[in-house]
Motif scaffolding. Structure first.
Motif, PDB file in Angstrom:
ATOM      1  N   ALA A 304      -2.254 -48.181 -29.100  1.00 29.36           N
ATOM      2  CA  ALA A 304      -2.111 -47.764 -28.495  1.00 29.36           C
ATOM      3  C   ALA A 304      -3.455 -48.271 -27.545  1.00 29.36           C
ATOM      4  CB  ALA A 304      -2.871 -46.205 -28.616  1.00 29.36           C
ATOM      5  N   ALA A 305      -4.101 -48.890 -28.247  1.00 33.51           N
ATOM      6  CA  ALA A 305      -5.461 -50.340 -27.771  1.00 33.51           C
ATOM      7  C   ALA A 305      -5.129 -51.569 -27.219  1.00 33.51           C
ATOM      8  CB  ALA A 305      -6.917 -49.685 -28.150  1.00 33.51           C
ATOM      9  N   GLN A 306      -3.593 -52.022 -27.826  1.00 32.39           N
ATOM     10  CA  GLN A 306      -3.737 -53.266 -28.180  1.00 32.39           C
ATOM     11  C   GLN A 306      -1.841 -53.346 -27.934  1.00 32.39           C
ATOM     12  OE1 GLN A 306      -6.471 -56.502 -30.412  1.00 32.39           O
ATOM     13  NE2 GLN A 306      -4.716 -55.747 -31.620  1.00 32.39           N
ATOM     14  N   ASP A 307      -1.283 -53.818 -26.837  1.00 36.80           N
ATOM     15  CA  ASP A 307      -0.507 -53.863 -26.988  1.00 36.80           C
ATOM     16  C   ASP A 307       0.508 -55.150 -27.624  1.00 36.80           C
ATOM     17  OD1 ASP A 307      -0.094 -56.392 -25.082  1.00 36.80           O
ATOM     18  OD2 ASP A 307       0.216 -54.537 -23.268  1.00 36.80           O
ATOM     19  N   ASP A 308       2.075 -55.554 -27.331  1.00 29.94           N
ATOM     20  CA  ASP A 308       2.455 -56.628 -27.869  1.00 29.94           C
ATOM     21  C   ASP A 308       1.818 -57.854 -27.737  1.00 29.94           C
ATOM     22  OD1 ASP A 308       4.885 -57.581 -30.165  1.00 29.94           O
ATOM     23  OD2 ASP A 308       4.901 -58.103 -28.719  1.00 29.94           O
ATOM     24  N   ALA A 309       1.993 -58.214 -26.385  1.00 26.15           N
ATOM     25  CA  ALA A 309       1.708 -59.383 -25.574  1.00 26.15           C
ATOM     26  C   ALA A 309       0.070 -59.528 -25.916  1.00 26.15           C
ATOM     27  CB  ALA A 309       1.541 -59.527 -24.218  1.00 26.15           C
TER      28      ALA A 309
END
Length: 443
Positions: A304-309
């Motif tokens: 939730a705090a770190q997306d794929d990109a």
């Protein structure tokens, strides 16, 4: 990162799994004056969603419609499935679980490859079924979201001790025999009254009598009468080892012959009939020689705090440091988000190449000893792996331990997750506006 088999969707999802429910999104767009079939907390199930789910099931059973329950019962079964889907999506979204477009595209391409086609070919096949790629994407996003919720649940609540593995291995014969099972469940609510128990007992006795007299086969009876989540699959539970079967059934199975039906059996969820469809011995003759590798890795998680990109960019920056000569173990201690291996410099020890899933295995086997991979993605996040050594070994014993550990974990997950679903369902506000429960009180 643990050596348990990850529950992978992208590489194994059959095309038909998502197409069955993706019809709902299409119908919702085409019917602006859609009725509400049910209210589920702050969400709704549209009548078009329900109708298209039922239509998909009737298409699946086109050559055996007589096995389906009456329309009212089928509608109730499907509506309950949709309720649980809405509840799981709400819980996942509330926990910040999101499936980004990049991850979704990655999965779509994997599905296309698994079905021997390209993304363009997949789109054409969907169109032949009357679906658009947009509807398929939305349904797939929901399936991936629920899959992530289940995975997080397993990681936070399911623990298999070495003692449990030792106890299972002590019964050597139970590790080679697999059982193909089916069940019929007549559910009872938690804290059921004597009258509710008696009604359920009468129903399951009646179903058993129909089967015993040959008036209805087991699969048809499951579709028509079972309250289990696998009812519309004829009660099929698949192939299982003893480690994946609740303890209350193990002694029964040892005395059963293929085709035999036992019960009713009183359990925590209600009354069950259990059928042993078949069994097989999976023991291997002789030693099993496999290639093992020793490796270490750095993991950048997607959450939730770190997306794929963001995770990918971070992994690429770490890869650049390693390419410039930074020590892998030191960088792993500093940057890896795998709490199980970070303090050991990312060391994963010795393992079979496919122990952490196909994507990880392909990267490890493509490296030479000492080689470092470019960043690559799995369900856990973005990895960089360094292969340190390889060997040929007789891994029968360790493989058996790993298999037993995984099967015990799957059994525990099934039991605990079903309980989790029942708790969510019991706590939810559900107001039925369609079917034979439309006039009942919201629950």
């Amino acid at each position: 990162m643990t050596k348990t088999l990850p529950v992978l969707l992208a590489a194994t999802l059959a095309l038909s799994t998502a197409t069955a429910t993706a019809l709902a999104q299409e119908a919702a767009q085409l019917q602006p004056l859609d009725r509400i079939a049910a209210i589920v907390d702050e969400d709704v199930i549209l009548q078009s969603e329900l109708d298209d789910q039922i239509r998909a099931i009737r298409t699946q059973y086109a050559d055996r419609l007589d096995q389906l329950p009456p329309q009212a019962v089928l509608e109730r079964q499907v509506l309950e499935r949709l309720v649980l889907t809405k509840l799981q999506l709400a819980r996942a979204n509330g926990s910040g679980m999101r499936i980004g477009d990049e991850e979704l595209n990655y999965t779509l391409n994997a599905i296309a490859q698994n079905n021997g086609t390209t993304l363009e070919g997949l789109t054409q096949r969907l169109a032949a079924d009357g679906l658009t790629l947009a509807a398929f994407r939305q349904n797939l996003r929901e399936e991936l979201t629920i899959q992530r919720l289940r995975q997080n649940f397993a990681q936070s609540r399911i623990v298999v001790s070495e003692g449990e593995v030792d106890a299972a291995l002590a019964q050597a014969n139970l590790n080679t025999i697999q059982y193909n099972l089916a069940n019929i469940l007549v559910a009872v609510p938690e804290g059921a009254t004597a009258e509710q128990l008696a009604t359920a007992q009468t129903k399951i006795d009646g179903v058993k009598a129909l089967i015993d007299k040959g008036e209805m086969d087991f699969n048809a009876a499951a579709v028509r009468y079972s309250d289990g989540p696998n009812a519309l699959e004829g009660g099929d539970l698949g192939w299982r080892t003893m480690d994946e079967i609740p303890n209350g059934f193990t002694q029964l199975l040892e005395q059963m012959q293929p085709g035999q039906v036992v019960g009713p059996i009183r359990g925590p969820s209600g009354f069950q009939l259990l059928k042993l469809v078949n069994q097989r011995d999976t023991s291997a003759a002789g030693a099993q020689t496999v290639t093992e590798v020793q490796a270490r890795h750095i993991l950048v998680r997607i959450n939730a705090a770190q997306d794929d990109a963001t995770a990918r960019a971070k992994a690429q920056a770490i890869s650049a440091r390693l390419a410039a000569g930074a020590d892998f173990a030191e960088v792993a201690k500093e940057t890896s988000e795998d709490t199980n291996t970070r303090n050991q410099g990312g060391d994963l020890g010795w393992f079979a190449a496919d122990a952490f899933g196909p994507q990880f295995g392909q990267q490890v086997t493509s490296l030479t000893d000492g080689g470092i991979s470019a960043p690559f993605r799995t369900d856990a996040g973005w990895h960089i792996v360094q292969r340190m050594a390889s060997r040929q070994t007789n891994a029968a014993d360790e493989n058996r331990r790993a298999q037993v550990r995984e099967t015990i974990g799957r059994r525990k997950l099934e039991e605990e997750y079903n309980r989790f679903l029942q708790e969510m369902r019991g706590e939810a506000f559900v107001d039925f506006r369609s079917g034979d429960r439309a006039a009942s009180t919201a629950n």
